[in-house]
Design a protein around this motif. Structure first.
Motif, PDB file in Angstrom:
ATOM      1  N   LYS A 243       0.765  -1.265  -0.031  1.00 13.92           N
ATOM      2  CA  LYS A 243      -0.001  -0.004   0.173  1.00 13.92           C
ATOM      3  C   LYS A 243       0.781   1.163   0.087  1.00 13.92           C
ATOM      4  N   SER A 244       1.800   1.188   0.672  1.00 13.17           N
ATOM      5  CA  SER A 244       2.755   2.509   0.886  1.00 13.17           C
ATOM      6  C   SER A 244       3.410   2.713  -0.416  1.00 13.17           C
ATOM      7  N   ARG A 245       3.935   1.643  -1.130  1.00 14.93           N
ATOM      8  CA  ARG A 245       4.616   1.844  -2.492  1.00 14.93           C
ATOM      9  C   ARG A 245       3.701   2.146  -3.494  1.00 14.93           C
ATOM     10  N   ARG A 246       2.554   1.830  -3.491  1.00 14.38           N
ATOM     11  CA  ARG A 246       1.564   2.214  -4.381  1.00 14.38           C
ATOM     12  C   ARG A 246       1.085   3.637  -4.195  1.00 14.38           C
ATOM     13  N   ALA A 247       1.144   4.194  -2.906  1.00 11.88           N
ATOM     14  CA  ALA A 247       0.817   5.499  -2.700  1.00 11.88           C
ATOM     15  C   ALA A 247       1.936   6.199  -3.226  1.00 11.88           C
ATOM     16  N   HIS A 248       3.288   6.018  -3.068  1.00  9.16           N
ATOM     17  CA  HIS A 248       4.151   6.488  -3.822  1.00  9.16           C
ATOM     18  C   HIS A 248       4.290   6.607  -5.038  1.00  9.16           C
ATOM     19  N   GLU A 249       3.885   5.666  -5.601  1.00 11.35           N
ATOM     20  CA  GLU A 249       3.877   5.566  -7.211  1.00 11.35           C
ATOM     21  C   GLU A 249       2.822   6.362  -7.828  1.00 11.35           C
ATOM     22  N   GLN A 250       1.760   6.660  -6.991  1.00  5.52           N
ATOM     23  CA  GLN A 250       0.388   7.451  -7.460  1.00  5.52           C
ATOM     24  C   GLN A 250       0.695   8.836  -6.910  1.00  5.52           C
ATOM     25  N   GLY A 251       1.852   9.089  -6.285  1.00  5.53           N
ATOM     26  CA  GLY A 251       2.020  10.599  -5.960  1.00  5.53           C
ATOM     27  C   GLY A 251       1.244  10.733  -4.712  1.00  5.53           C
ATOM     28  N   ARG A 252       0.612  10.258  -4.163  1.00  5.17           N
ATOM     29  CA  ARG A 252      -0.366  10.555  -2.975  1.00  5.17           C
ATOM     30  C   ARG A 252       0.546  10.879  -1.751  1.00  5.17           C
ATOM     31  N   LEU A 253       1.531  10.172  -1.798  1.00  5.19           N
ATOM     32  CA  LEU A 253       2.591  10.303  -0.616  1.00  5.19           C
ATOM     33  C   LEU A 253       4.029  11.020  -1.280  1.00  5.19           C
ATOM     34  N   GLN A 254       4.501  12.016  -0.508  1.00  8.56           N
ATOM     35  CA  GLN A 254       5.814  12.514  -1.044  1.00  8.56           C
ATOM     36  C   GLN A 254       6.880  11.955  -0.113  1.00  8.56           C
TER      37      GLN A 254
END
Length: 374
Positions: A209-220
């Motif tokens: 989930k964390s990796r997907r959030a970074h890939e989608q730009g939701r987490l910087q």
């Protein structure tokens, strides 16, 4: 008599008809039900620091087992148990008498081989000896040199030295003990404690989930580009120094469906010892437009999926299906289903249904906790 009855019947019939007409002519004005009052919270985008609290244990930065490289009797232990030692410091002295004698013998053999090689070298130039004899003399010289070097190394190994700098544990042998090259037990163990590692386990689902959030730009990423880590010790106190995440293990533990993460912490006072149980709080990134919804406004449908009810521009109730990631204090972090500006219903949920007209008022049942960056 018959005539009288007929007239009486006609009178009652007329009266009943008039009564019925009068009743039908009246219009009823029933009271309309007022809109249900609901308490709402207006959602807004917030800066949220994504953190994960995971269990872990400390481990030494480097560990070295002190082992003998030659056999013999321990004559002396040259360190204090539990003290700091430096790399290459002498820790034990093994009886060196036989190794000194072996070195002298190797030195004498080397001297003879050097003399013979030098003599044969002059003779082969004058063809007094064959080239084969000279080559044999030269080979004997090289062999004598190797034996001398080995004897010198063995003598040096009678001083058992520290392979690394660190804190040494208890000694497993005492003066008078016989040690050998291939013995199973180490003489002592040295551990480097500054810095120190913290190994934590993270469920694979959470990692993905964390990796997907970074890939989608939701987490910087945080400012330094790496994940910061903070520690809480077993008794509940906070460790004052901040660490950094070094790497993720490439293998997944099949029994627990988790991966091991390794963080490194400065440990100048050696307050952290290997084997301590700790709680690590990892800062994986920053979401600049996070939606955090009060838990009072999040319910479950019959399938167990999270849903919320909001009031639209026409003051009507709308149902939203949510993707709720995790709880943050007394709120839910929402991936999808809600956005900034939505009026989330937190009071009066038991009296509403989708499409119903409602009257909005500020919710009195919500006290919001602060996010980590507020």
């Amino acid at each position: 008599m018959v005539l009288f009855c007929r007239r009486l019947y006609g009178f009652y019939a007329l009266a009943f008809s008039a009564l019925m007409l009068t009743g039908c002519g009246q219009e009823t004005n029933p009271k309309e039900m007022p809109p249900v009052k609901v308490g709402v919270v207006t959602l807004k985008a917030e800066v949220y620091e994504n953190t994960m609290e995971l269990p872990g244990r400390t481990s030494a930065y480097r560990t070295a087992e002190v082992r003998p490289q030659v056999g013999g009797i321990i004559l002396e232990r040259l360190f204090e148990e539990g003290s700091l030692v430096e790399a290459n410091q002498s820790l034990y002295q093994i009886d060196s008498a036989t190794y000194e004698a072996a070195l002298k013998s190797a030195k004498a053999t080397l001297a003879l081989a050097e003399s013979k090689e030098k003599r044969y070298k002059d003779l082969v130039e004058n063809q007094a000896v064959s080239k084969l004899e000279y080559e044999q003399a030269n080979a004997a010289l090289l062999e004598a040199q190797a034996k001398y070097d080995m004897a010198k190394i063995d003598l040096e190994y009678t001083k058992v030295r520290a392979p690394i700098s660190g804190r040494i544990g208890r000694s497993r042998v005492s003066e008078g003990a016989l040690v050998s090259v291939n013995q199973a037990a180490e003489l002592a163990t040295i551990k480097q404690l500054d810095p120190i590692y913290v190994d934590v386990t993270q469920p694979v689902r959470q990692l993905l989930k964390s990796r997907r959030a970074h890939e989608q730009g939701r987490l910087q990423k945080v400012s330094d580009g790496s994940a910061k880590v903070q520690l809480t010790l077993e008794e509940g106190t906070e460790y004052p120094l901040t660490g950094a995440l070094k790497f993720n293990e490439v293998n997944v533990d099949e029994g627990t469906a988790s991966v091991t993460l390794r963080a490194i912490f400065p440990n100048p006072d050696e307050n952290l010892l290997p084997g301590l149980f700790v709680h690590a709080r990892l800062v994986g990134g920053v979401d600049n437009d996070a939606i955090l919804a009060p838990q009072q406004g999040i319910t479950r449908n019959f399938r167990g999926d999270p849903v919320a009810y909001v009031v639209n521009a026409d003051n009507q109730v709308e149902q939203r299906d949510l993707d709720a990631v995790q709880t943050v204090g007394n709120r839910w972090l929402i991936n999808s289903g809600l956005q900034a500006g939505d009026q989330l219903i937190t009071e009066g949920l038991q009296h509403i249904k989708p499409g119903m007209q409602v009257e909005v008022q500020a919710a009195a049942n919500v006290t919001l906790t602060k996010t980590s960056l507020e």
